[in-house]
Design an enzyme around this catalytic site. Structure first.
Site, PDB file in Angstrom:
ATOM      1  N   ASN A 153     -32.217  -6.133 -11.670  1.00 27.17           N
ATOM      2  CA  ASN A 153     -33.387  -6.279 -12.537  1.00 27.17           C
ATOM      3  C   ASN A 153     -33.751  -5.012 -13.316  1.00 27.17           C
ATOM      4  OD1 ASN A 153     -34.054  -5.248  -9.975  1.00 27.17           O
ATOM      5  ND2 ASN A 153     -36.160  -5.965 -10.117  1.00 27.17           N
ATOM      6  N   GLY A 230     -33.349  -4.614  -2.946  1.00 21.44           N
ATOM      7  CA  GLY A 230     -32.998  -6.013  -3.110  1.00 21.44           C
ATOM      8  C   GLY A 230     -33.900  -6.904  -2.291  1.00 21.44           C
ATOM      9  N   SER A 231     -33.395  -8.053  -1.921  1.00 22.85           N
ATOM     10  CA  SER A 231     -34.198  -9.052  -1.222  1.00 22.85           C
ATOM     11  C   SER A 231     -34.495  -8.630   0.207  1.00 22.85           C
ATOM     12  CB  SER A 231     -33.474 -10.400  -1.216  1.00 22.85           C
ATOM     13  OG  SER A 231     -32.377 -10.380  -0.328  1.00 22.85           O
ATOM     14  N   THR A 232     -35.584  -9.163   0.742  1.00 24.55           N
ATOM     15  CA  THR A 232     -35.964  -8.858   2.121  1.00 24.55           C
ATOM     16  C   THR A 232     -34.935  -9.392   3.103  1.00 24.55           C
ATOM     17  OG1 THR A 232     -38.321  -8.762   1.586  1.00 24.55           O
ATOM     18  CG2 THR A 232     -37.738  -9.250   3.873  1.00 24.55           C
ATOM     19  N   ALA A 233     -34.383 -10.560   2.831  1.00 21.14           N
ATOM     20  CA  ALA A 233     -33.399 -11.154   3.747  1.00 21.14           C
ATOM     21  C   ALA A 233     -32.183 -10.249   3.889  1.00 21.14           C
ATOM     22  CB  ALA A 233     -32.991 -12.539   3.245  1.00 21.14           C
ATOM     23  N   VAL A 234     -31.651  -9.785   2.769  1.00 26.46           N
ATOM     24  CA  VAL A 234     -30.482  -8.893   2.817  1.00 26.46           C
ATOM     25  C   VAL A 234     -30.883  -7.536   3.392  1.00 26.46           C
ATOM     26  CG1 VAL A 234     -28.702  -7.740   1.453  1.00 26.46           C
ATOM     27  CG2 VAL A 234     -29.360 -10.083   0.905  1.00 26.46           C
ATOM     28  N   GLY A 235     -32.077  -7.076   3.049  1.00 25.81           N
ATOM     29  CA  GLY A 235     -32.553  -5.797   3.573  1.00 25.81           C
ATOM     30  C   GLY A 235     -32.682  -5.783   5.081  1.00 25.81           C
ATOM     31  N   GLU A 252     -36.001  -0.783  -0.109  1.00 24.50           N
ATOM     32  CA  GLU A 252     -37.101  -1.263  -0.960  1.00 24.50           C
ATOM     33  C   GLU A 252     -36.828  -2.724  -1.253  1.00 24.50           C
ATOM     34  OE1 GLU A 252     -38.873  -2.702  -3.944  1.00 24.50           O
ATOM     35  OE2 GLU A 252     -37.951  -1.152  -5.174  1.00 24.50           O
ATOM     36  N   CYS A 286     -39.619  -6.405  -8.520  1.00 22.67           N
ATOM     37  CA  CYS A 286     -40.081  -6.482  -7.132  1.00 22.67           C
ATOM     38  C   CYS A 286     -41.590  -6.329  -7.011  1.00 22.67           C
ATOM     39  CB  CYS A 286     -39.372  -5.429  -6.286  1.00 22.67           C
ATOM     40  SG  CYS A 286     -39.513  -3.753  -6.964  1.00 22.67           S
TER      41      CYS A 286
END
Length: 484
Positions: A153, A230-235, A252, A286
């Site tokens: 992004n 990136g995304s919370t799931a991947v984080g 982040e 984000c």
């Protein structure tokens, strides 16, 4: 075509990756292929990390003045190439000219600020000591090798905020930008630092398919720090891997940032901020304003005027300077946003402005009278869909603002500044702003989130700590008397 940006940069050499996979990097507006890239595989990742480890040992010993000179030269080159890079960002990411230009300008300041880190590495901190004759010092040393994973992004900005400080303190870097924005998020950065005179191996840039490389980039034994945006799931997954392998993780992640309009707010300013804070880069940020909480005193006026403003935002090809709403990054993301809209309708939320699809462009949608506990309000939308929620008291507004798993940014509008500061402090987020929208960043301020929005901070002295390791050294300058 930008096929000059189709090579991986490993140990100072621009070459094809060893994978058999070829990725077509496309313009999200017209689907034109910008560049075709032969991707890297595990062997390339290993070579990049080995090169970084070897180069870092020498780079760490380079005097701070030389490091600063290279960083300031990189900032200068970005300035000289601003127009060119702005156009590339617009074509590759679907960014408006306004957003793309701002991204380039912001990273120039970021690099200059990070350059000062190099001097701090040579300046130990002296601590008071209760022991007679003891000198207590804290030195910082480079963390070593840093693996950086950046998103699509704000690719140039979100890569650079880790690359610049890491290089400044004497780390070496392996950067993995998002495949969809690998030019502006990676290859341009590698090219500019090469032009600025950065020694080979200090910055390596490569891209790969997750299905081929998997977790190898994170689990590799060489990097001591993994920076992920990136995304919370991947984080969560990356954080778990870092914990297992005892690596430092700077994460982040996602957000569901509230913008709160109290009863004494300047409504004109609040509407201006809420329009910008929701629809900059089509909502694909984000810290975008995800929920707009408005005191019932102003609610009807706010909704009516907000809908009118949103409906008038110009959309189209983002290379047109007049365009504000450009394309969503890809088809899957567009479908995801439309599914969220349909689910929001089924929940019974009031759709007061229905957007339309034009290719990969979505014009603004606005939901009003939304229940803060609804699935719609609790979802990070990452698209041009505004959610407006009424409230009756400041206490209710604060409770709703904090009723989310996320905690990245927040905002509050009031004409009582002290009241605003106190409210902002009570928002459960890493950042909060009084009489401004939620999308803010400054190179000398701590950037990061609470709760499911991440770990660690970028920027200023806080970012300095993320990419270094502190070492305590004492000197006993007079004989110490021991108890036995």
């Amino acid at each position: 075509m930008l096929n000059k940006y189709s090579k991986q940069s490993i140990n100072g050499e621009w070459r094809n990756g060893r994978s058999q996979l070829i990725y077509d990097n496309v313009n999200p507006f017209d689907k034109e292929v910008i560049a075709s890239v032969k991707l890297s595989n595990k062997e390339d990742v290993n070579e990049a990390y080995e090169a970084a480890r070897s180069a870092q040992k020498t780079w760490a010993k380079v005097p701070s003045a030389e490091k600063k000179e290279i960083l300031f030269r990189a900032a200068e080159i970005f300035g000289e190439r601003k127009q060119e890079i702005t156009e590339i960002i617009s074509k590759e990411t679907g960014s408006s000219v306004l957003k793309a230009t701002g991204e380039v300008i912001s990273i120039i300041e970021m690099i200059k600020d990070a350059a000062n880190y190099s001097e701090r590495m040579e300046m130990p901190v002296s601590l008071p000591s209760s022991m007679p004759g003891k000198e207590s010092l804290v030195f910082h040393k480079p963390a070593g090798v840093v693996g950086i994973i950046s998103p699509f992004n704000y690719p140039l900005f979100l890569s650079m905020r880790a690359v610049a400080p890491a290089i400044a303190v004497g780390d070496a870097v392996v950067l993995k930008p998002d495949l969809q924005t690998q030019i502006s998020g990676g290859y341009i950065i590698g090219e500019v630092f090469e032009q600025a005179g950065l020694p080979k191996g200090v910055l390596n840039v490569l891209t790969f398919a997750i299905e081929e490389v998997g977790d190898f980039f994170v689990e590799h034994p060489i990097p001591q720090v993994i920076s992920f945006t990136g995304s919370t799931a991947v984080g969560r997954h990356i954080g778990a891997l870092c914990g297992q392998h005892l690596k430092k993780a700077a994460l982040e992640l996602g957000g569901n940032s509230p913008l709160v309009v109290l009863e004494d707010a300047d409504i004109d300013q609040a509407i201006n901020a809420a329009i910008f804070g929701k629809f900059i880069h089509q909502g694909q940020i984000c810290m975008i304003t995800n929920r707009i909480l408005v005191h019932r005193k102003h609610y009807k006026e706010f909704v009516d005027r907000y809908v009118q403003r949103a409906s008038e935002l110009p959309y189209g090809n983002p290379v047109d300077p007049k365009v504000i709403i450009g394309p969503i990054i890809n088809d899957n993301q567009l479908k995801k946003i439309l599914n969220i809209v349909e689910e929001g309708k089924k929940e019974g939320n009031n759709l007061v402005l229905e957007g339309k699809q034009d290719g990969n462009i979505l014009t603004p949608f606005v939901f009003a009278d939304v229940d803060n506990k609804s699935k719609l309000a609790q979802t990070e939308i990452f698209g041009p869909v505004a959610i407006i929620i009424p409230f009756d008291s400041e206490e209710e507004a604060l409770e709703m603002a904090n009723d989310t798993e996320y905690g990245l940014s927040g905002a509050v509008f009031t004409q009582d500044f002290e009241r605003g500061i106190e409210f902002a402090r009570q928002i459960e987020s890493g950042m909060a702003h009084v009489n401004d929208q939620t999308v803010n960043s400054s190179p000398n301020a701590p950037f990061g989130g609470e709760k499911a929005s991440g770990l660690g901070r970028y920027g200023g002295e806080w970012g300095f700590e993320e990419f270094t390791s502190a070492k305590w050294v004492t000197v006993q300058r007079e004989a110490r008397k021991y108890p036995f």
